[in-house]
Design a protein around this motif. Structure first.
Motif, mmCIF file in Angstrom:
data_model
loop_
_atom_site.group_PDB
_atom_site.id
_atom_site.type_symbol
_atom_site.label_atom_id
_atom_site.label_comp_id
_atom_site.label_asym_id
_atom_site.label_seq_id
_atom_site.Cartn_x
_atom_site.Cartn_y
_atom_site.Cartn_z
ATOM 1 N N GLY A 55 33.101 39.960 47.919
ATOM 2 C CA GLY A 55 32.334 41.135 48.313
ATOM 3 C C GLY A 55 32.861 42.439 47.784
ATOM 4 N N SER A 56 33.878 42.393 46.918
ATOM 5 C CA SER A 56 34.420 43.625 46.355
ATOM 6 C C SER A 56 33.709 43.954 45.043
ATOM 7 N N GLU A 57 33.428 45.239 44.848
ATOM 8 C CA GLU A 57 32.749 45.676 43.620
ATOM 9 C C GLU A 57 33.747 46.085 42.537
ATOM 10 N N ASP A 58 35.045 46.074 42.854
ATOM 11 C CA ASP A 58 36.058 46.539 41.901
ATOM 12 C C ASP A 58 36.822 45.397 41.257
ATOM 13 N N GLY A 59 36.220 44.236 41.163
ATOM 14 C CA GLY A 59 36.902 43.099 40.567
ATOM 15 C C GLY A 59 37.656 42.288 41.604
ATOM 16 N N PRO A 60 38.474 41.312 41.183
ATOM 17 C CA PRO A 60 39.182 40.433 42.116
ATOM 18 C C PRO A 60 40.120 41.213 43.038
ATOM 19 N N VAL A 61 40.032 40.943 44.317
ATOM 20 C CA VAL A 61 40.885 41.564 45.327
ATOM 21 C C VAL A 61 41.538 40.452 46.138
ATOM 22 N N LEU A 62 42.789 40.661 46.538
ATOM 23 C CA LEU A 62 43.521 39.663 47.299
ATOM 24 C C LEU A 62 43.798 40.141 48.716
#
Length: 401
Positions: free
Chosen positions: A359-366
């Motif tokens: 659900g992040s629009e800024d690329g892969p998030v952890l």
């Protein structure tokens, strides 16, 4: 999972045996074979082959009894819509019983009692066979060795399944009885948190009672039995303490979401990077976190502390991140608004340091363990500051009087 051996998949659940079963089965086989060999002077005569053969079969069927006990939990949980990725077969207290997430007290109760219920049924079955053989027309003292062996096996299995079903109903984690007590308390109080506190206290009292009983037995009875009771009580009391801490942690993260523990700017490293460079330049300042492994714009996998710990330090200079990373397809994923505690349980089961956040629009998030731990620490410090401020306010009011 590293201390267990995979046996296969049943009910869509991976079944694994704890390594301690090697020692347990060998011990059972040696004790029974020694006892049966000593009966060689009987009319039918227990020779060494029959003694060892019967003992080995008995030991294996004891193991099967424990497997069946645990699979009863799995089957009932499956009927109630619950899933678990794996169950580790231990002598007492399977890990499965600690991992189920029931939606209500009824589900928890049914799953918790399923194992002991089946064990008691097996006790009745094997006990019935033993009695039929004893009451039959053949005198078992002079019966063929095959019949004597059958009676011995069924007798031991009846005793063991009765023991397995009864002991597991004691109200102390990791035994099934703790989940039974939790379900009953949950039904009575209407609060899962209050039920956990009650189950923890019961487990602690049960552990202390077993320790005290063990000490009494050591001095006034059999030392081996007393020590066994004492060790069992110590383990139950220790497990209850661990569960108490777990409940406290769960209370701290109640209401928090995965988005609250995001690492919005995770490290991105190339697949050819060696582990010594990765540990020195990335984990030194970000210990406990994980990094994404990328080749150009292609996301390959995830690597963290858990992965590099498995590699001897002397091999780090010659080991690349792509050799030990978790493939991206095997990395769990959670939505930003999903419950944080559930996500942390997934990380605990998988042994990973992070998971992907969708659900992040800024690329892969952890979402990382480190970020969650930091957030919990800040919440505790905030509660402590509020507590100190409240005490100071009360003191000021008291002095003003």
């Amino acid at each position: 999972m590293s201390w267990s051996v995979p046996l296969g998949r049943i009910f869509d659940t991976e079944v694994r045996a704890h390594w301690s079963w090697i020692i347990i089965l060998a011990f059972i086989a040696v004790i029974f074979s020694t006892d049966l060999s000593a009966q060689g002077s009987s009319p039918a005569g227990w020779n060494l082959a029959w003694a060892w053969g019967t003992s080995i079969v008995t030991a294996l069927l004891v193991f099967v009894s424990v497997v069946v006990h645990e699979l009863a939990h799995v089957a009932v949980a499956r009927r109630n819509g619950m899933r678990t990725p794996a169950v580790v077969i231990q002598l007492i207290g399977g890990a499965f019983a600690m991992e189920i997430q029931p939606k209500n007290p009824g589900e928890e109760f049914r799953v918790a009692v399923a194992g002991s219920a089946l064990s008691f049924l097996l006790m009745l079955f094997f006990g019935g066979v033993t009695l039929l053989l004893a009451a039959g027309p053949v005198d078992m003292n002079s019966a063929p060795l095959a019949l004597q062996a059958l009676q011995f096996v069924t007798f031991i299995l009846a005793l063991f399944n009765g023991f397995l079903g009864g002991v597991n109903l004691l109200p102390g984690y990791p035994l099934d009885g703790a989940r039974v007590a939790h379900a009953i308390a949950w039904r009575k109080t209407g609060s899962e948190v209050a039920a956990t506190a009650i189950a923890v206290r019961l487990g602690r009292y049960m552990g202390l009672l077993l320790v005290a009983t063990g000490v009494f037995v050591v001095f006034y009875g059999d030392a081996t039995a007393g020590l066994s009771l004492g060790v069992a009580g110590w383990l139950i009391a220790g497990s209850s303490k661990v569960l108490d801490r777990r409940a406290q942690l769960r209370n701290l993260v109640t209401g928090l979401r995965v988005a609250d523990a995001e690492d919005p700017d995770p490290a991105r490293i190339p697949p050819q990077l060696t582990l010594d460079v990765f540990a020195g330049e990335y984990l030194a300042e970000r210990m406990g976190t994980a990094a994404l492994v990328e080749r150009g714009s292609e996301l390959l996998g995830l690597i963290g502390t858990a992965q590099i710990r498995r590699v001897p330090r002397r091999a780090w200079p010659n080991t690349h991140t792509e050799q030990v990373m978790v493939p991206i397809g095997s990395v769990p994923c959670a939505a930003r608004d999903s419950d944080l505690w559930t996500a942390l349980e997934v990380l605990e089961r998988t042994g990973l340091d992070a998971m992907l956040v969708s659900g992040s629009e800024d690329g892969p998030v952890l979402m990382t363990r480190r970020a969650a731990a930091q957030m919990v620490r800040e919440k505790v410090e905030g509660q402590q500051r509020e507590l100190v401020a409240g005490r100071q306010l009360k003191k000021g009011r008291f002095r003003g009087r």
